[in-house]
Write a protein that holds these residues in place. Structure first.
Motif, short mmCIF file in Angstrom:
data_model
loop_
_atom_site.label_atom_id
_atom_site.label_comp_id
_atom_site.label_asym_id
_atom_site.label_seq_id
_atom_site.Cartn_x
_atom_site.Cartn_y
_atom_site.Cartn_z
N UNK A 123 0.85 -1.20 0.00
CA UNK A 123 0.00 0.00 0.00
C UNK A 123 0.88 1.25 0.00
N UNK A 124 1.93 1.20 0.79
CA UNK A 124 2.77 2.39 0.96
C UNK A 124 3.62 2.69 -0.27
N UNK A 125 4.21 1.64 -0.85
CA UNK A 125 5.09 1.87 -2.00
C UNK A 125 4.29 2.35 -3.21
N UNK A 126 3.13 1.75 -3.45
CA UNK A 126 2.33 2.22 -4.58
C UNK A 126 1.76 3.62 -4.32
N UNK A 127 1.38 3.90 -3.07
CA UNK A 127 0.90 5.25 -2.75
C UNK A 127 2.02 6.27 -2.97
N UNK A 128 3.23 5.84 -2.67
CA UNK A 128 4.38 6.72 -2.83
C UNK A 128 4.66 6.98 -4.32
N UNK A 129 4.65 5.90 -5.11
CA UNK A 129 4.78 6.06 -6.57
C UNK A 129 3.67 6.97 -7.10
N UNK A 130 2.48 6.83 -6.52
CA UNK A 130 1.35 7.64 -6.96
C UNK A 130 1.57 9.12 -6.65
N UNK A 131 2.21 9.41 -5.51
CA UNK A 131 2.53 10.81 -5.19
C UNK A 131 3.62 11.34 -6.12
N UNK A 132 4.69 10.55 -6.28
CA UNK A 132 5.81 10.99 -7.11
C UNK A 132 5.35 11.28 -8.54
N UNK A 133 4.47 10.43 -9.05
CA UNK A 133 4.01 10.56 -10.44
C UNK A 133 2.78 11.47 -10.56
N UNK A 134 2.32 12.01 -9.45
CA UNK A 134 1.12 12.86 -9.43
C UNK A 134 -0.10 12.16 -10.01
N UNK A 135 -0.31 10.90 -9.52
CA UNK A 135 -1.56 10.21 -9.85
C UNK A 135 -1.50 9.32 -11.08
N UNK A 136 -0.35 8.67 -11.30
CA UNK A 136 -0.24 7.81 -12.49
C UNK A 136 0.08 6.36 -12.15
N UNK A 137 -0.06 5.96 -10.88
CA UNK A 137 0.34 4.61 -10.48
C UNK A 137 -0.79 3.60 -10.61
N UNK A 138 -0.41 2.36 -10.97
CA UNK A 138 -1.34 1.25 -10.96
C UNK A 138 -0.66 0.02 -10.38
N UNK A 139 -1.42 -0.75 -9.60
CA UNK A 139 -0.89 -1.98 -9.01
C UNK A 139 -1.47 -3.18 -9.72
N UNK A 228 -3.84 4.50 -6.15
CA UNK A 228 -3.52 3.79 -7.40
C UNK A 228 -4.69 2.99 -7.95
N UNK A 229 -4.71 2.80 -9.25
CA UNK A 229 -5.73 1.93 -9.84
C UNK A 229 -5.29 0.47 -9.69
N UNK A 230 -6.25 -0.44 -9.84
CA UNK A 230 -5.99 -1.87 -9.64
C UNK A 230 -6.06 -2.60 -10.98
N UNK A 231 -5.01 -3.36 -11.25
CA UNK A 231 -4.94 -4.18 -12.46
C UNK A 231 -4.85 -5.64 -12.00
N UNK A 246 -12.81 -6.13 -7.78
CA UNK A 246 -11.81 -5.14 -7.36
C UNK A 246 -11.09 -4.39 -8.47
N UNK A 247 -11.03 -4.93 -9.70
CA UNK A 247 -10.08 -4.38 -10.69
C UNK A 247 -10.65 -3.24 -11.50
N UNK A 248 -9.79 -2.31 -11.86
CA UNK A 248 -10.10 -1.28 -12.85
C UNK A 248 -9.76 -1.77 -14.25
N UNK A 249 -8.76 -2.65 -14.33
CA UNK A 249 -8.26 -3.14 -15.61
C UNK A 249 -7.88 -4.61 -15.46
N UNK A 250 -8.20 -5.42 -16.50
CA UNK A 250 -7.71 -6.80 -16.54
C UNK A 250 -6.75 -6.94 -17.71
#
Lengths: 450, 450
Positions: A123-139, A228-231, A246-250
């Motif tokens: 949760x933390x690492x993806x949230x962090x990537x999401x902050x660094x990228x300003x909302x472009x992260x997906x898990x 982050x969005x969920x794949x 749960x997923x936004x993308x498959x």
């Protein structure tokens, strides 16, 4: 590098009613063909980061939704004495963060397993990537299909499929719960009152389940896209159900149109159980692609690569795809013998390849060449028009909402794709000509028809 | 931004015999003063990544060895209703990877605990950062001192100090073993023979210890500096011994010259037990710093910050530093009462602050103001000459091999330091005027005298 010819914005905005494709670029080594690294153009002394960064920039130039990066937590035992590069290159979260620093619009999807991780870290690492990228992260949430990983994490035997999914479901709930710790307006940043955040908008989780006890709250706040969005990439019954919830993308491996259409209908039909609508989940089959100005040239490109596959590498790859079989003693010119079904999480691919082998009368060698080109994903080798037509057909007939593009060679195949195929998709008015937003969530939500 | 005046290379190279300082920049929120975020110049709407990247670029411009980033795996319970920012901003490995993509020489040191991680993940993520940065990664190996972290990782009670160190020692051995999986020349990249790497130079680990069973090999190869350097911050008996065996760099909190000199002598004397020499381990005390053109101006800068500390924040911070005490009911104008020693891993700081309070007759308020300015680290508030003289004195008299610089405000305090203090250190010929290498290992090894 040639500039793509961009239709005017006015031209593009007349087409909001047409279903729009979503495109991810699947980054993997020197390309998705198993022998790609042996191709004369592959620059082996260039750093992995430099290559991936170049590919991501190409995808961004081509207005892709995202780049997609797979992962494994062990050297693949089948490649420890072969030339296959995958599995010992670079870790996705660190890589994608570095790419984030040099891009502005492209989404960044990284894979992390729920089998050998802790939800707080993920949760933390993806949230962090999401902050660094300003909302472009997906898990890309996966369970682990490589038995060798267990041996790097204190576990003697591989965790069975059923247990892995139970853990994955609880894992997802914890991660999502942690991402909800912070309400979007929790940060007050009030210097005068000395209140950086509003404690009433920060929520502990206090999760106590079968697999996890996690108090929370998360110590990383929300991003421009919330979280982050969920794949997801599982194709089993349990995997489809988890994705529907749960997923936004498959991301899925579909060898042909009929299977893809059936998969699409099945997964979309599950959404209503969770109060979700069809457009809330995008289905992106993998698409192995070799494009050239003529079909002959494309087939020639593919043949150069096929001729570079060594028998031991082809057999190793096929064995891994079928579920960790040692096929090294097989006659490569005979058909595939019957193999026992295993519990390694590769059931869907095992069935797929066995069917391919029998229906099309392929020899073991022909089968491993097929596997080497896209590992069982749908493959298109030809001109831009032919490829774009097929993609449009899948989109129009509800076999796909888009594709996870898997060029035979990287980064050059990504460049070919955006120069040759993307303009045709744009002329067909089924793919964006400009980004309409900067977050990954917004990319996937844009231009959808229900 | 003013350019630093650089002495010529010829001038610099005449001084190879003089001991040279190593400087890290400790990145933390809006600066190391607890009220830094409330300072009028702090830009609260600027992203954490943008601020840290700017500070790292300043450090690189100032020829620092590295930036240093702390970590915690939970919200600090003392700050959940205060304004303190630390602990919920961003995760170090993702942050440092993003910084790596926009810098070329500065080392990148991130903290990761051995208490709530798995060694395979840690070995892999740091190896990956090391590849992305081309040999600039460092791992600050810590055991966890924040009891709240346990509650995010399935554990009901905090792990005692003794057990944490036992686990840390084995954890280190596994990580180092995984980093040694790949010999430096294992990658053949031989297209003709189809051998990407030489399997004889790839070694499984097969570690089976009390805490971990890890097979290996690592699926990330070696970097330009081989593998990441090791930093440690523990000051306990067990921590010093682990550092003497394993660390390239120690970051330590020392309130004054005498303690620092004693610590330095003690740690360096332990090295011979492990066949190591004094120059193989650099000792870098933290240095809280406020610099200005006049002493009066520096003191005024500090006072502005001290006046911004609210009583509840000061008491919360002090309680945390002493070992998770609730001090909210104390009389801030009375001396610190006797407190029971705890098992939270903060014994060294508890002793330090208790001694400070008694020896100097400080009130609780004076003590928390002292803590707020550098949390018990050595503090210098004044002109560049005064600060550089002190740093030189510590270096010359074997109290430090360098410092972990902790500006009151970030990024502006880092800019002040490189504009005002660094040129004086360079004139004294105790700090590099140009990088002589691009890896962090080489930065620390450069210009050392034994």
């Amino acid at each position: 590098m040639n500039q793509i010819i961009q239709p005017s914005i006015a031209f593009a905005t007349t087409d909001q009613q047409k279903p729009q494709l979503h495109l991810n670029l699947f980054l993997d080594g020197f390309g998705h063909h198993v022998a790609s690294w042996r191709h004369p153009e592959s620059q082996l002394n260039r750093s992995a980061f430099a290559r991936y960064l170049e590919a991501a920039k190409i995808a961004e130039q081509g207005k892709f939704d995202a780049v997609f990066f797979a992962d494994s937590l062990a050297m693949d035992p089948n490649v420890t004495h072969s030339g296959k590069v995958r599995g010992h290159e670079i870790e996705p979260l660190t890589l994608l963060s570095a790419i984030a620093a040099q891009t502005s619009h492209i989404g960044l999807i990284g894979t992390a397993t729920t089998t050998y991780n802790e939800p707080y870290h993920i949760a933390r690492k993806f949230a962090s990537l999401d902050l660094i990228s300003e909302g472009r992260a997906g898990w890309n949430l996966v369970t682990t299909d490589l038995a060798a990983e267990a041996l790097n994490f204190n576990i003697e035997a591989h965790v069975p499929h059923q247990d892995r999914y139970e853990r994955a479901e609880e894992f997802y709930d914890v991660v999502q719960g942690l991402w909800q710790s912070w309400e979007q307006d929790a940060l007050l940043k009030d210097k005068a009152q000395g209140q950086f955040f509003n404690p009433e908008k920060l929520h502990p989780l206090n999760h106590r389940g079968k697999h996890f006890k996690v108090a929370g709250p998360l110590n990383v706040g929300p991003s421009a896209q919330g979280h982050p969005i969920i794949v997801q990439a599982g194709s089993s019954e349990r995997g489809r159900e988890l994705a529907a919830r749960t997923a936004d993308v498959i991301f899925t491996a579909q060898a042909d149109f009929q299977s893809a259409q059936a998969f699409y209908a099945d997964v979309k039909s599950r959404l209503s159980r969770y109060g979700r609508q069809a457009h809330e989940l995008s289905i992106l089959p993998g698409l192995y692609v070799v494009v050239a100005k003529t079909e002959q040239e494309a087939l020639h490109k593919q043949k150069i690569l096929d001729d570079l596959i060594e028998e031991r590498v082809g057999l190793g790859l096929l064995g891994r795809m079928l579920g960790n079989f040692d096929l090294s003693t097989l006659d490569v010119d005979a058909p595939l013998p019957e193999l026992e079904l295993t519990q390694t999480g590769q059931q869907s691919r095992q069935a797929l390849f066995t069917r391919l082998s029998h229906e099309q009368g392929l020899t073991v060698k022909q089968l491993y060449q097929r596997v080497a080109a896209g590992r069982g994903h749908f493959s298109l080798i030809g001109t831009a028009d032919m490829i774009a037509d097929q993609m449009e057909y899948w989109l129009k007939h509800k076999a796909a909402d888009g594709f996870n593009i898997m060029p035979a060679l990287l980064p050059s195949g990504a460049q070919d794709f955006i120069e040759l195929v993307v303009p045709v998709l744009q002329q067909k008015k089924i793919f964006r000509t400009e980004y309409s937003a900067t977050t990954l969530r917004a990319h996937y939500q844009s231009s959808h028809t229900v």
